[in-house]
Design a protein around this motif. Structure first.
Motif, mmCIF file in Angstrom:
data_model
loop_
_atom_site.group_PDB
_atom_site.id
_atom_site.type_symbol
_atom_site.label_atom_id
_atom_site.label_comp_id
_atom_site.label_asym_id
_atom_site.label_seq_id
_atom_site.Cartn_x
_atom_site.Cartn_y
_atom_site.Cartn_z
ATOM 1 N N GLY A 1 17.861 -14.010 28.383
ATOM 2 C CA GLY A 1 18.777 -12.893 28.604
ATOM 3 C C GLY A 1 18.177 -11.690 29.287
ATOM 4 N N VAL A 2 16.906 -11.374 29.016
ATOM 5 C CA VAL A 2 16.280 -10.181 29.627
ATOM 6 C C VAL A 2 14.840 -10.493 30.015
ATOM 7 N N MET A 3 14.693 -11.336 31.056
ATOM 8 C CA MET A 3 13.336 -11.743 31.447
ATOM 9 C C MET A 3 12.663 -10.689 32.323
ATOM 10 N N TYR B 1 6.910 6.361 23.152
ATOM 11 C CA TYR B 1 7.455 5.548 24.249
ATOM 12 C C TYR B 1 8.951 5.265 24.065
ATOM 13 N N SER B 2 9.593 5.984 23.159
ATOM 14 C CA SER B 2 11.006 5.694 22.860
ATOM 15 C C SER B 2 11.955 6.154 23.969
ATOM 16 N N ARG B 3 11.476 7.023 24.852
ATOM 17 C CA ARG B 3 12.328 7.584 25.911
ATOM 18 C C ARG B 3 13.623 8.114 25.288
ATOM 19 N N MET B 4 14.791 7.598 25.680
ATOM 20 C CA MET B 4 16.039 8.125 25.114
ATOM 21 C C MET B 4 16.429 7.424 23.809
ATOM 22 N N GLY B 5 15.674 6.426 23.409
ATOM 23 C CA GLY B 5 16.054 5.609 22.250
ATOM 24 C C GLY B 5 15.692 6.264 20.922
ATOM 25 N N ASP B 6 16.246 5.723 19.850
ATOM 26 C CA ASP B 6 16.029 6.303 18.526
ATOM 27 C C ASP B 6 14.927 5.592 17.741
ATOM 28 N N GLY B 7 14.327 4.560 18.359
ATOM 29 C CA GLY B 7 13.257 3.852 17.664
ATOM 30 C C GLY B 7 13.755 2.905 16.588
ATOM 31 N N ARG B 8 15.055 2.746 16.511
ATOM 32 C CA ARG B 8 15.637 1.904 15.468
ATOM 33 C C ARG B 8 16.216 0.619 16.040
ATOM 34 N N LEU C 1 9.284 -13.971 23.760
ATOM 35 C CA LEU C 1 9.058 -12.651 23.164
ATOM 36 C C LEU C 1 10.288 -11.768 23.361
ATOM 37 N N ASP C 2 10.491 -10.847 22.444
ATOM 38 C CA ASP C 2 11.543 -9.827 22.553
ATOM 39 C C ASP C 2 12.937 -10.451 22.631
ATOM 40 N N TYR C 3 13.356 -10.970 21.508
ATOM 41 C CA TYR C 3 14.688 -11.573 21.418
ATOM 42 C C TYR C 3 15.745 -10.473 21.432
ATOM 43 N N THR D 1 9.631 -8.055 33.219
ATOM 44 C CA THR D 1 8.192 -8.334 33.078
ATOM 45 C C THR D 1 7.606 -7.709 31.816
ATOM 46 N N ASP D 2 8.277 -6.722 31.271
ATOM 47 C CA ASP D 2 7.789 -6.132 30.014
ATOM 48 C C ASP D 2 8.136 -7.006 28.809
ATOM 49 N N ASN D 3 8.921 -8.059 29.032
ATOM 50 C CA ASN D 3 9.235 -8.982 27.939
ATOM 51 C C ASN D 3 8.528 -10.326 28.108
ATOM 52 N N MET D 4 7.583 -10.390 29.048
ATOM 53 C CA MET D 4 6.876 -11.648 29.331
ATOM 54 C C MET D 4 5.495 -11.614 28.681
ATOM 55 N N HIS E 1 8.874 -4.330 35.351
ATOM 56 C CA HIS E 1 10.007 -4.489 36.264
ATOM 57 C C HIS E 1 11.218 -4.890 35.434
ATOM 58 N N GLN E 2 12.279 -4.109 35.531
ATOM 59 C CA GLN E 2 13.511 -4.447 34.812
ATOM 60 C C GLN E 2 14.561 -4.853 35.829
ATOM 61 N N PHE E 3 15.110 -6.045 35.659
ATOM 62 C CA PHE E 3 16.114 -6.588 36.590
ATOM 63 C C PHE E 3 15.642 -6.470 38.039
ATOM 64 N N VAL F 1 1.245 1.135 24.974
ATOM 65 C CA VAL F 1 1.902 1.545 26.211
ATOM 66 C C VAL F 1 1.959 0.358 27.169
ATOM 67 N N TYR F 2 3.032 0.224 27.888
ATOM 68 C CA TYR F 2 3.143 -0.746 28.973
ATOM 69 C C TYR F 2 4.238 -0.293 29.910
ATOM 70 N N SER F 3 4.332 -0.954 31.059
ATOM 71 C CA SER F 3 5.372 -0.638 32.033
ATOM 72 C C SER F 3 6.106 -1.928 32.336
ATOM 73 N N GLN G 1 6.912 3.566 33.264
ATOM 74 C CA GLN G 1 6.414 3.415 31.892
ATOM 75 C C GLN G 1 7.521 3.124 30.891
ATOM 76 N N LEU G 2 7.279 2.106 30.065
ATOM 77 C CA LEU G 2 8.176 1.759 28.964
ATOM 78 C C LEU G 2 7.350 1.904 27.682
ATOM 79 N N GLY G 3 6.836 0.817 27.176
ATOM 80 C CA GLY G 3 5.992 0.866 25.978
ATOM 81 C C GLY G 3 6.757 0.503 24.722
ATOM 82 N N ASP G 4 6.025 0.403 23.621
ATOM 83 C CA ASP G 4 6.640 0.070 22.332
ATOM 84 C C ASP G 4 7.528 1.228 21.892
HETATM 85 P P1 AMP Z 1 13.936 -4.626 25.819
HETATM 86 O O1 AMP Z 1 14.200 -5.019 27.224
HETATM 87 O O2 AMP Z 1 15.132 -4.694 24.921
HETATM 88 O O3 AMP Z 1 12.812 -5.422 25.237
HETATM 89 O O4 AMP Z 1 13.508 -3.073 25.776
HETATM 90 C C1 AMP Z 1 13.078 -2.350 26.898
HETATM 91 C C2 AMP Z 1 12.392 -1.061 26.491
HETATM 92 O O5 AMP Z 1 13.288 -0.204 25.774
HETATM 93 C C3 AMP Z 1 11.185 -1.228 25.585
HETATM 94 O O6 AMP Z 1 10.240 -0.269 25.963
HETATM 95 C C4 AMP Z 1 11.742 -0.932 24.222
HETATM 96 O O7 AMP Z 1 10.761 -0.485 23.321
HETATM 97 C C5 AMP Z 1 12.735 0.168 24.527
HETATM 98 N N1 AMP Z 1 13.806 0.287 23.539
HETATM 99 C C6 AMP Z 1 14.858 -0.545 23.347
HETATM 100 N N2 AMP Z 1 15.637 -0.100 22.359
HETATM 101 C C7 AMP Z 1 15.081 1.034 21.876
HETATM 102 C C8 AMP Z 1 15.408 1.975 20.846
HETATM 103 N N3 AMP Z 1 16.503 1.825 20.091
HETATM 104 N N4 AMP Z 1 14.579 3.022 20.664
HETATM 105 C C9 AMP Z 1 13.495 3.191 21.424
HETATM 106 N N5 AMP Z 1 13.128 2.364 22.412
HETATM 107 C C10 AMP Z 1 13.902 1.290 22.640
#
Ligand code: AMP
Ligand code: MG
Length: 496
Positions: free
Chosen positions: A254-256, A127-134, A268-270, A258-261, A84-86, A80-82, A92-95
């Motif tokens: 491209g996406v600096m 921690y996928s929120r709306m994402g599909d984990g893929r 990290l996090d290309y 704080t969760d990518n630092m 600042h985005q932009f 788990v992590y949180s 909360q974000l997380g893996d």
């Molecule tokens: P990023 O800025 O791309 O490193 O991702 C920001 C946040 O979104 C992280 O918590 C990622 O794990 C999450 N995330 C990005 N894409 C997906 C996805 N397809 N499914 C679930 N979580 C995602």
């Protein structure tokens, strides 16, 4: 070390991160993908953890690093992590699509000589929120190639072991096939991992995490008066140095956020990264970043901003605001010193002179005015002969404004003569610091399009070229060429 041909199933995973309290992660299993196949693998990365490249083509390897059949000692979890985005607090974000298997012995890496192994794209997590984990094949190939390219450039980065693919479709702007990238780093802890506990007002967990990081990765800081302030100083220093290295090769993350630092100063996090081609300090490589927050010119400043966010999160541990401020005040001088040293090396200068900044600023001004290809400029500059301006033609041809180049070249030649520079010596030194080959977007795109048609040969070829970025490799000359016209239509966004 594991013996040649050894069993993937018996990889000796340890679990230093998993030994932290359960609040830091969720244990879970990857979600299998049907009929995975190998897309690419890095023998250099494999060697770090004692995996024999002969294993790459085995079912065992492919199933393991797709998450279908994990090695016996793996204990999968997502952290788990949180962050600042932009610039905005995102909570909360997380893996959301990364699953840690554990850590493997990596004797040739820095203490503690371990690399964590993560599957990215192996299915949803809490921690996928709306994402599909893929992750799509396209972005997985980009992360794979760029991680290994950055390592070969000598820039701190997570590594990439392999990419596997599956024909299972996932929805993005259009349907695309999915993939899993296996990446490795001593730790994937981010600035946002600390912000998480600070903003949730959980000082005990904040301290546990900071102690874990200090004890494992910065043990010398224990000897200081205020180890937490020392941690901030050290992380700010590493961040400044890494970003100076980005600037020197024209890398844009491209996406600096704080969760990518990385708390270790790793790249990290290309995602929508890019390498500068036609120079424009305002260049934005992430199509989604309309404001240009993460443009080339902004990166050093954003690194500082991010360190502030980390400092804020560590403040309850540091205690005094002054100590945190002192740590942060060091960022800019650290950046300037490293960037200055790198620019000197790039220009082949072996002494430091009072007005060097003028020469360097003038260089950036002519690069900007003529939108000169960043990589080609420095590479060709190495060929400059002090007594033979006629030999400048390939370099001069990069400029629309030739007169501006000529004027700068006079200044540069004067500077070289001043320090008694020897052409041949300088050329050797410059070719060892100015890469000939970087991961241009169009090169990645060609490899991706072939891979989408199940031809993975270009990934292997490109990887091999990028693993020796400073070598001439005359047989691969075309990989150093200016991008073709169609490349200007390429757009890279956060969607991956
Ligand atoms: P990023 O800025 O791309 O490193 O991702 C920001 C946040 O979104 C992280 O918590 C990622 O794990 C999450 N995330 C990005 N894409 C997906 C996805 N397809 N499914 C679930 N979580 C995602
Ligand atoms: Mg991320």
């Amino acid at each position: 070390m594991i013996a040649a041909g050894a069993n993937i199933d018996t990889l000796p995973f340890g679990h230093a991160f998993g030994a932290l309290a359960p609040v830091f992660y969720t244990r879970l299993q990857p979600t299998p993908l049907p009929h995975p196949y190998l897309v690419g693998a890095s023998a250099d990365a494999a060697a770090l953890v004692g995996i024999d490249p002969a294993a790459f083509d085995t079912r065992e390897f492919i199933e393991a690093f797709t998450g279908n059949q994990l090695p016996a000692a793996a204990q999968p979890l997502s952290a788990v992590y949180s962050g600042h985005q932009f610039g905005n607090w995102a909570g909360q974000l997380g893996d959301g699509r990364a699953i840690l298997l554990g850590d493997l012995p990596a004797p040739s890496t820095a203490s503690p000589h371990l690399l964590e192994v993560q599957l990215k794209g192996a299915g949803p997590t809490p921690y996928s929120r709306m994402g599909d984990g893929r992750a799509v094949l396209r972005s997985s190939i980009r992360e794979f190639l760029c991680s290994e390219a950055m390592a070969a450039l000598g820039i701190p980065t997570s590594r990439a072991l392999c990419v596997t693919g599956s024909d299972q479709f996932i929805m993005r702007e259009t349907p695309e096939t999915s993939a899993v990238a296996t990446r490795m780093a001593p730790s994937f802890i981010r600035f946002g991992s600390f912000e998480h506990w600070f903003y949730n007002d959980r000082p005990a967990e904040l301290k546990l995490l900071a102690d874990h990081v200090i004890d494992r990765f910065y043990p010398a800081l224990r000897e200081t008066d205020n180890p937490y302030a020392a941690l901030l100083t050290e992380v700010a220093r590493r961040t400044a140095h890494t970003i100076a290295q980005w600037q020197a090769v024209g890398f844009m993350h491209g996406v600096m956020n704080t969760d990518n630092m990385s708390i270790l100063g790793l790249t990290l996090d290309y995602g929508p990264f890019g390498f500068m081609e036609a120079f424009d300090a305002r260049h934005i490589c992430n199509h989604t970043d309309q404001q240009g927050r993460y443009s080339y010119a902004m990166q050093p400043q954003i690194g500082h901003w991010n360190c502030f966010a980390l400092g804020q999160a560590l403040l309850p541990l540091i205690g005094e605001v002054e100590a945190a401020q002192a740590a942060l005040a060091d960022y800019q001088p650290q950046y300037n010193a490293r960037f200055g040293a790198l620019m000197h090396a790039k220009l082949g200068l072996s002494t430091v002179q009072a007005d060097d900044a003028t020469l360097i600023d003038a260089m950036f001004a002519i690069l900007q005015a003529s939108h000169v290809d960043f990589t080609l400029f420095f590479r060709r500059l190495g060929r400059l002969r002090q007594a033979d301006p006629g030999a400048d033609a390939p370099l001069r041809d990069l400029f629309i404004d030739r007169a501006a180049f000529d004027a700068w070249a006079v200044q540069y030649r004067g500077r070289l003569q001043q320090e008694g520079s020897v052409d041949a010596v300088r050329e050797l030194a410059m070719q060892a610091t100015n890469p000939k080959y970087v991961l241009r977007n169009y090169l990645a795109q060609v490899a991706i399009e072939k891979a989408q048609n199940k031809d993975f040969t270009e990934i292997a070829t490109l990887l091999a070229v990028l693993q020796k970025p400073f070598d001439e490799q005359p047989e691969h000359e075309h990989y150093a060429a200016l991008p073709p016209d169609w490349a200007s239509d390429l757009e890279v966004s956060c969607s991956s």
